[in-house]
Design a protein around this motif. Structure first.
Motif, PDB file in Angstrom:
ATOM      1  N   LEU A  48      31.372 -16.357  -5.682  1.00  0.00           N
ATOM      2  CA  LEU A  48      32.150 -16.056  -4.806  1.00  0.00           C
ATOM      3  C   LEU A  48      32.387 -14.705  -4.412  1.00  0.00           C
ATOM      4  CD1 LEU A  48      33.896 -17.886  -2.713  1.00  0.00           C
ATOM      5  CD2 LEU A  48      35.794 -17.883  -4.571  1.00  0.00           C
ATOM      6  N   GLY A  49      32.429 -14.245  -3.009  1.00  0.00           N
ATOM      7  CA  GLY A  49      32.772 -12.768  -2.619  1.00  0.00           C
ATOM      8  C   GLY A  49      31.183 -12.278  -2.543  1.00  0.00           C
ATOM      9  N   ALA A  57      33.247 -21.936   2.659  1.00  0.00           N
ATOM     10  CA  ALA A  57      31.451 -21.456   3.261  1.00  0.00           C
ATOM     11  C   ALA A  57      30.676 -22.012   2.176  1.00  0.00           C
ATOM     12  CB  ALA A  57      31.531 -19.907   3.585  1.00  0.00           C
ATOM     13  N   TRP A  58      30.949 -21.610   0.955  1.00  0.00           N
ATOM     14  CA  TRP A  58      30.001 -22.294  -0.122  1.00  0.00           C
ATOM     15  C   TRP A  58      29.788 -23.634   0.072  1.00  0.00           C
ATOM     16  CZ3 TRP A  58      31.033 -25.509  -4.275  1.00  0.00           C
ATOM     17  CH2 TRP A  58      29.804 -25.890  -5.087  1.00  0.00           C
ATOM     18  N   GLU A  59      30.824 -24.406   0.090  1.00  0.00           N
ATOM     19  CA  GLU A  59      30.940 -25.820   0.226  1.00  0.00           C
ATOM     20  C   GLU A  59      30.121 -26.279   1.279  1.00  0.00           C
ATOM     21  OE1 GLU A  59      31.470 -30.079   0.807  1.00  0.00           O
ATOM     22  OE2 GLU A  59      32.259 -28.518   2.182  1.00  0.00           O
ATOM     23  N   LEU A  75      29.016 -22.523  -8.384  1.00  0.00           N
ATOM     24  CA  LEU A  75      29.784 -21.507  -7.693  1.00  0.00           C
ATOM     25  C   LEU A  75      30.519 -20.762  -8.784  1.00  0.00           C
ATOM     26  CD1 LEU A  75      30.727 -19.629  -5.322  1.00  0.00           C
ATOM     27  CD2 LEU A  75      32.382 -21.275  -5.031  1.00  0.00           C
ATOM     28  N   VAL A  76      30.252 -19.532  -9.098  1.00  0.00           N
ATOM     29  CA  VAL A  76      31.039 -18.907 -10.092  1.00  0.00           C
ATOM     30  C   VAL A  76      32.341 -18.154  -9.305  1.00  0.00           C
ATOM     31  CG1 VAL A  76      31.092 -16.980 -11.795  1.00  0.00           C
ATOM     32  CG2 VAL A  76      29.315 -18.559 -11.639  1.00  0.00           C
ATOM     33  N   VAL A  77      33.442 -18.292  -9.721  1.00  0.00           N
ATOM     34  CA  VAL A  77      34.856 -17.546  -9.378  1.00  0.00           C
ATOM     35  C   VAL A  77      34.912 -16.423 -10.048  1.00  0.00           C
ATOM     36  CG1 VAL A  77      37.235 -17.943  -8.389  1.00  0.00           C
ATOM     37  CG2 VAL A  77      35.444 -19.696  -8.186  1.00  0.00           C
ATOM     38  N   GLY A  86      42.258 -25.861   0.380  1.00  0.00           N
ATOM     39  CA  GLY A  86      42.076 -26.983   1.288  1.00  0.00           C
ATOM     40  C   GLY A  86      40.652 -27.407   1.294  1.00  0.00           C
ATOM     41  N   VAL A  87      39.804 -27.429   0.228  1.00  0.00           N
ATOM     42  CA  VAL A  87      38.482 -27.535   0.291  1.00  0.00           C
ATOM     43  C   VAL A  87      38.086 -28.657  -0.765  1.00  0.00           C
ATOM     44  CG1 VAL A  87      36.141 -26.667  -0.559  1.00  0.00           C
ATOM     45  CG2 VAL A  87      38.040 -25.119   0.602  1.00  0.00           C
TER      46      VAL A  87
END
Length: 351
Positions: A48-49, A57-59, A75-77, A86-87
């Protein structure tokens, strides 16, 4: 004799280097990877980022037919808290081999995630597909307003497949300002079979109360809540017309630690309803055990061969048990091994 002395000197040097490697955490030979919950058989890794600007966007980008592609998506945060939410992960998989995971920067459990300042009704992050998981993520929604409970981390799906999971996660400072409404830390809504493992819910509040862990599925099977902890809520653990299972979990300093409504009832094994627990620094959110004998230390049951969700690690990825299993998210004295992720045929280890 000279050859013998050289051999002895070489052996001594090797032993000295091995000692230094051990001292500084350098592995010689095969490294043992930390235990993670279920992982896809093969997968792509995004950050992410870096690869994607936002969680949504990734979803959207990975909401594909993962079964045909025969690749899961991870996905690595990164460390820190982003104002996103809200995803819902929904519709990308029906396979126990290829699914999606949102996880923390490896080795930084509960230090990565989302503080979503939105004032609407949506939860922060949810799962709407079978098999997928959320691992090591922290989530907060301090300014929510909705007629129903606002969840920080949740599963909401009507699929009838295998377990979705939430592990090593933290829901904190979730608030619902709407009159007569509640807030929810971690919840399962309309889902058949799920697991919440090594998670913490704290300071969940609403105009009509807050629920740390909320079980409200449809169908025959309810959720399992293993080695979790709820504190600072109106209800620590709430079963709504369901019969969930709790093992090795702690409800402490809630108005009601364990509760059931509309016929809901818990089946509990080695769980605590209050009690004496020696946390390192509970006021500042450190719920690790000090090692001083109390109601949690060495009082749990072994879940490494559990029929629903077997595991043998704590919220820091440390190996359980050191002696007998501890109750709660953390195992006192657990040895933490590096996390192993594969990217483009390479293996990466993270502490």
């Amino acid at each position: 004799m000279e050859a013998g002395n050289k051999f002895l000197k070489s052996a001594a040097l090797i032993l000295a280097l091995a000692g230094l490697f051990a001292l500084f955490g350098v592995y010689c030979g095969t490294a043992r990877a930390a235990e993670l919950p279920r992982m896809p058989k093969a997968y792509n890794v995004s950050t992410l980022g870096v690869t994607d600007a936002t969680l949504s966007a990734w979803e959207a980008r990975t909401d594909n037919d993962l079964v045909s592609a025969q690749r899961g998506e991870i996905l690595v945060v990164p460390v820190g808290f982003l104002d996103q939410g809200g995803v819902v992960l929904g519709g990308a998989t029906t396979s126990a081999d290829y699914f999606r995971i949102v996880m923390c920067d490896p080795g930084r459990e509960m230090e990565c995630g989302f503080v979503w300042t939105d004032t609407g009704a949506a939860g922060v992050i949810g799962i709407g597909e079978d098999y997928s998981g959320i691992y090591g993520i922290a989530a907060s929604k301090p300014n929510g307003a909705a007629s129903s409970g606002i969840p920080a981390i949740y599963v909401q799906t009507t699929y009838t497949g295998s377990t979705a999971w939430i592990a090593n996660c933290l829901a904190f400072d979730v608030h619902n300002a709407t009159a007569g409404a509640t807030a929810v830390g971690i919840g399962f809504l309309s889902h058949r079979g799920n697991a919440v493992v090594n998670c913490i819910a704290k300071n969940i509040t609403g105009a009509s109360g807050g629920v740390g862990f909320f079980d409200y599925p449809t169908g025959a099977s309810a959720g399992v809540y293993y080695n979790d902890l709820a504190t600072g809520c109106s209800y620590g653990f709430l079963a709504y017309s369901t019969a969930p299972v709790g093992k090795n979990s702690i409800g402490i300093d809630n108005t009601a630690n364990w509760a059931g409504v509309d016929g809901g009832a818990w089946t509990l094994t080695a769980c605590l309803d209050g009690g004496t627990i020696n946390f390192v620094d509970a006021p500042n959110g450190n719920f690790r055990l000090t090692g001083v004998a109390d109601d949690a230390l060495n009082q749990g049951v072994n879940l490494s061969a559990d029929a629903v969700f077997p595991f043998a690690a704590d919220a820091d990825r440390g190996a359980r048990p050191i002696d007998t299993w501890d109750i709660g998210p953390y195992e006192y004295g657990a040895i933490i091994y590096p996390v192993q992720l594969h990217r483009d045929a390479q293996v990466f280890f993270f502490w």
